[in-house]
Design a protein around this motif. Sequence first.
Motif, PDB file in Angstrom:
ATOM      1  N   ALA A   3     -52.577 -62.951 -11.753  1.00 10.66           N
ATOM      2  CA  ALA A   3     -51.432 -63.749 -11.304  1.00 10.66           C
ATOM      3  C   ALA A   3     -50.138 -63.163 -11.830  1.00 10.66           C
ATOM      4  O   ALA A   3     -49.123 -63.153 -11.142  1.00 10.66           O
ATOM      5  CB  ALA A   3     -51.583 -65.201 -11.746  1.00 10.66           C
ATOM      6  N   CYS A  18     -43.302 -74.128  -4.304  1.00  9.70           N
ATOM      7  CA  CYS A  18     -44.002 -73.772  -5.539  1.00  9.70           C
ATOM      8  C   CYS A  18     -44.947 -74.909  -5.895  1.00  9.70           C
ATOM      9  O   CYS A  18     -44.502 -76.025  -6.147  1.00  9.70           O
ATOM     10  CB  CYS A  18     -43.007 -73.544  -6.679  1.00  9.70           C
ATOM     11  SG  CYS A  18     -43.809 -73.320  -8.287  1.00  9.70           S
ATOM     12  N   THR A  19     -46.230 -74.607  -5.902  1.00 12.33           N
ATOM     13  CA  THR A  19     -47.223 -75.546  -6.395  1.00 12.33           C
ATOM     14  C   THR A  19     -47.573 -75.093  -7.802  1.00 12.33           C
ATOM     15  O   THR A  19     -48.258 -74.081  -7.982  1.00 12.33           O
ATOM     16  CB  THR A  19     -48.477 -75.555  -5.494  1.00 12.33           C
ATOM     17  OG1 THR A  19     -48.077 -75.791  -4.146  1.00 12.33           O
ATOM     18  CG2 THR A  19     -49.460 -76.617  -5.950  1.00 12.33           C
ATOM     19  N   THR A  21     -49.020 -74.148 -11.342  1.00 11.63           N
ATOM     20  CA  THR A  21     -50.363 -73.977 -11.889  1.00 11.63           C
ATOM     21  C   THR A  21     -50.344 -73.777 -13.403  1.00 11.63           C
ATOM     22  O   THR A  21     -51.298 -74.144 -14.079  1.00 11.63           O
ATOM     23  CB  THR A  21     -51.098 -72.785 -11.241  1.00 11.63           C
ATOM     24  OG1 THR A  21     -50.374 -71.587 -11.509  1.00 11.63           O
ATOM     25  CG2 THR A  21     -51.257 -72.991  -9.740  1.00 11.63           C
ATOM     26  N   HIS A  22     -49.270 -73.160 -13.934  1.00 11.39           N
ATOM     27  CA  HIS A  22     -49.171 -72.869 -15.359  1.00 11.39           C
ATOM     28  C   HIS A  22     -47.713 -72.969 -15.800  1.00 11.39           C
ATOM     29  O   HIS A  22     -46.810 -72.668 -15.017  1.00 11.39           O
ATOM     30  CB  HIS A  22     -49.660 -71.449 -15.673  1.00 11.39           C
ATOM     31  CG  HIS A  22     -51.085 -71.208 -15.336  1.00 11.39           C
ATOM     32  ND1 HIS A  22     -51.510 -70.927 -14.054  1.00 11.39           N
ATOM     33  CD2 HIS A  22     -52.194 -71.209 -16.117  1.00 11.39           C
ATOM     34  CE1 HIS A  22     -52.825 -70.759 -14.058  1.00 11.39           C
ATOM     35  NE2 HIS A  22     -53.264 -70.932 -15.305  1.00 11.39           N
ATOM     36  N   TRP A  31     -45.677 -70.826 -13.204  1.00 10.55           N
ATOM     37  CA  TRP A  31     -46.433 -70.018 -12.267  1.00 10.55           C
ATOM     38  C   TRP A  31     -46.762 -70.874 -11.057  1.00 10.55           C
ATOM     39  O   TRP A  31     -47.231 -72.012 -11.190  1.00 10.55           O
ATOM     40  CB  TRP A  31     -47.723 -69.506 -12.881  1.00 10.55           C
ATOM     41  CG  TRP A  31     -47.543 -68.468 -13.947  1.00 10.55           C
ATOM     42  CD1 TRP A  31     -46.380 -67.944 -14.425  1.00 10.55           C
ATOM     43  CD2 TRP A  31     -48.594 -67.830 -14.667  1.00 10.55           C
ATOM     44  NE1 TRP A  31     -46.639 -67.033 -15.403  1.00 10.55           N
ATOM     45  CE2 TRP A  31     -47.989 -66.932 -15.579  1.00 10.55           C
ATOM     46  CE3 TRP A  31     -49.972 -67.946 -14.657  1.00 10.55           C
ATOM     47  CZ2 TRP A  31     -48.734 -66.144 -16.444  1.00 10.55           C
ATOM     48  CZ3 TRP A  31     -50.712 -67.156 -15.524  1.00 10.55           C
ATOM     49  CH2 TRP A  31     -50.103 -66.261 -16.400  1.00 10.55           C
ATOM     50  N   CYS A  32     -46.510 -70.345  -9.887  1.00  6.57           N
ATOM     51  CA  CYS A  32     -46.756 -71.056  -8.626  1.00  6.57           C
ATOM     52  C   CYS A  32     -48.016 -70.512  -7.962  1.00  6.57           C
ATOM     53  O   CYS A  32     -48.236 -69.294  -7.949  1.00  6.57           O
ATOM     54  CB  CYS A  32     -45.579 -70.875  -7.674  1.00  6.57           C
ATOM     55  SG  CYS A  32     -43.973 -71.281  -8.365  1.00  6.57           S
ATOM     56  N   ALA A  33     -48.804 -71.394  -7.374  1.00  2.00           N
ATOM     57  CA  ALA A  33     -50.001 -70.971  -6.645  1.00  2.00           C
ATOM     58  C   ALA A  33     -49.640 -69.990  -5.537  1.00  2.00           C
ATOM     59  O   ALA A  33     -50.448 -69.131  -5.175  1.00  2.00           O
ATOM     60  CB  ALA A  33     -50.719 -72.192  -6.076  1.00  2.00           C
ATOM     61  N   GLU A  34     -48.426 -70.097  -5.014  1.00  7.43           N
ATOM     62  CA  GLU A  34     -47.978 -69.237  -3.918  1.00  7.43           C
ATOM     63  C   GLU A  34     -47.568 -67.840  -4.386  1.00  7.43           C
ATOM     64  O   GLU A  34     -47.273 -66.979  -3.564  1.00  7.43           O
ATOM     65  CB  GLU A  34     -46.794 -69.895  -3.190  1.00  7.43           C
ATOM     66  CG  GLU A  34     -47.126 -71.206  -2.509  1.00  7.43           C
ATOM     67  CD  GLU A  34     -47.156 -72.408  -3.461  1.00  7.43           C
ATOM     68  OE1 GLU A  34     -47.519 -73.501  -2.992  1.00  7.43           O
ATOM     69  OE2 GLU A  34     -46.837 -72.271  -4.670  1.00  7.43           O
ATOM     70  N   ARG A  89     -51.522 -79.121 -12.718  1.00  8.10           N
ATOM     71  CA  ARG A  89     -51.817 -79.288 -11.295  1.00  8.10           C
ATOM     72  C   ARG A  89     -50.696 -80.145 -10.756  1.00  8.10           C
ATOM     73  O   ARG A  89     -50.875 -81.300 -10.409  1.00  8.10           O
ATOM     74  CB  ARG A  89     -53.169 -79.952 -11.067  1.00  8.10           C
ATOM     75  CG  ARG A  89     -54.328 -79.134 -11.499  1.00  8.10           C
ATOM     76  CD  ARG A  89     -54.571 -77.932 -10.572  1.00  8.10           C
ATOM     77  NE  ARG A  89     -55.673 -77.118 -11.037  1.00  8.10           N
ATOM     78  CZ  ARG A  89     -55.539 -75.982 -11.718  1.00  8.10           C
ATOM     79  NH1 ARG A  89     -54.348 -75.543 -12.039  1.00  8.10           N
ATOM     80  NH2 ARG A  89     -56.588 -75.293 -12.089  1.00  8.10           N
ATOM     81  N   ARG A  92     -46.080 -80.395  -5.534  1.00  6.94           N
ATOM     82  CA  ARG A  92     -45.438 -79.280  -4.844  1.00  6.94           C
ATOM     83  C   ARG A  92     -43.919 -79.413  -4.961  1.00  6.94           C
ATOM     84  O   ARG A  92     -43.345 -80.463  -4.667  1.00  6.94           O
ATOM     85  CB  ARG A  92     -45.871 -79.277  -3.382  1.00  6.94           C
ATOM     86  CG  ARG A  92     -45.447 -78.031  -2.628  1.00  6.94           C
ATOM     87  CD  ARG A  92     -46.120 -77.978  -1.304  1.00  6.94           C
ATOM     88  NE  ARG A  92     -47.547 -77.761  -1.560  1.00  6.94           N
ATOM     89  CZ  ARG A  92     -48.473 -77.835  -0.643  1.00  6.94           C
ATOM     90  NH1 ARG A  92     -48.159 -78.138   0.587  1.00  6.94           N
ATOM     91  NH2 ARG A  92     -49.728 -77.615  -0.944  1.00  6.94           N
TER      92      ARG A  92
END
Length: 141
Positions: A3, A18-19, A21-22, A31-34, A89, A92
């Motif tokens: 990542a 931005c979803t 994650t961290h 940190w974004c899942a995207e 988690r 969004r």
Amino acid sequence: MLALLAASIVTAGQTFTCTPTHVWDGDGPIWCAEGPHVRIAGIAAREMDGTCRTNQPCPDASAIEARDALVDLLGGPRGTISTGHVVVRGPRLTCRSEGSAGGNRTAAWCRLPNGADLSCSMIQTRTVLRWDRYWKGPACR
């Protein structure tokens, strides 16, 4: 680690999702899942070692307090990883890029699903300070 390598800078002016994650600390990166790693625009938090850089505002709150306030805004902790990042988690976010924030980070203004500005929400926690040099955001209430 993948990542970290996959993160890319979002072009200034572009809106993106931005979803979370961290989270590293009180002003990011998130940190974004995207893919992007978001540095929250317009605010300053202490470094994780408790210091403040000489060229930025220095809040009274500890780095841990600021990080935990951000984690709470993003849905609460779900664990940690070996780098020290807190797993979230989160809801969004809708973000607008200011371009590079150095390294592989994108400086961005983000809104929570309820419409609240994330920079303002963090200032309201009293764990970070507004960084006037970079403030282009809304008037926080």
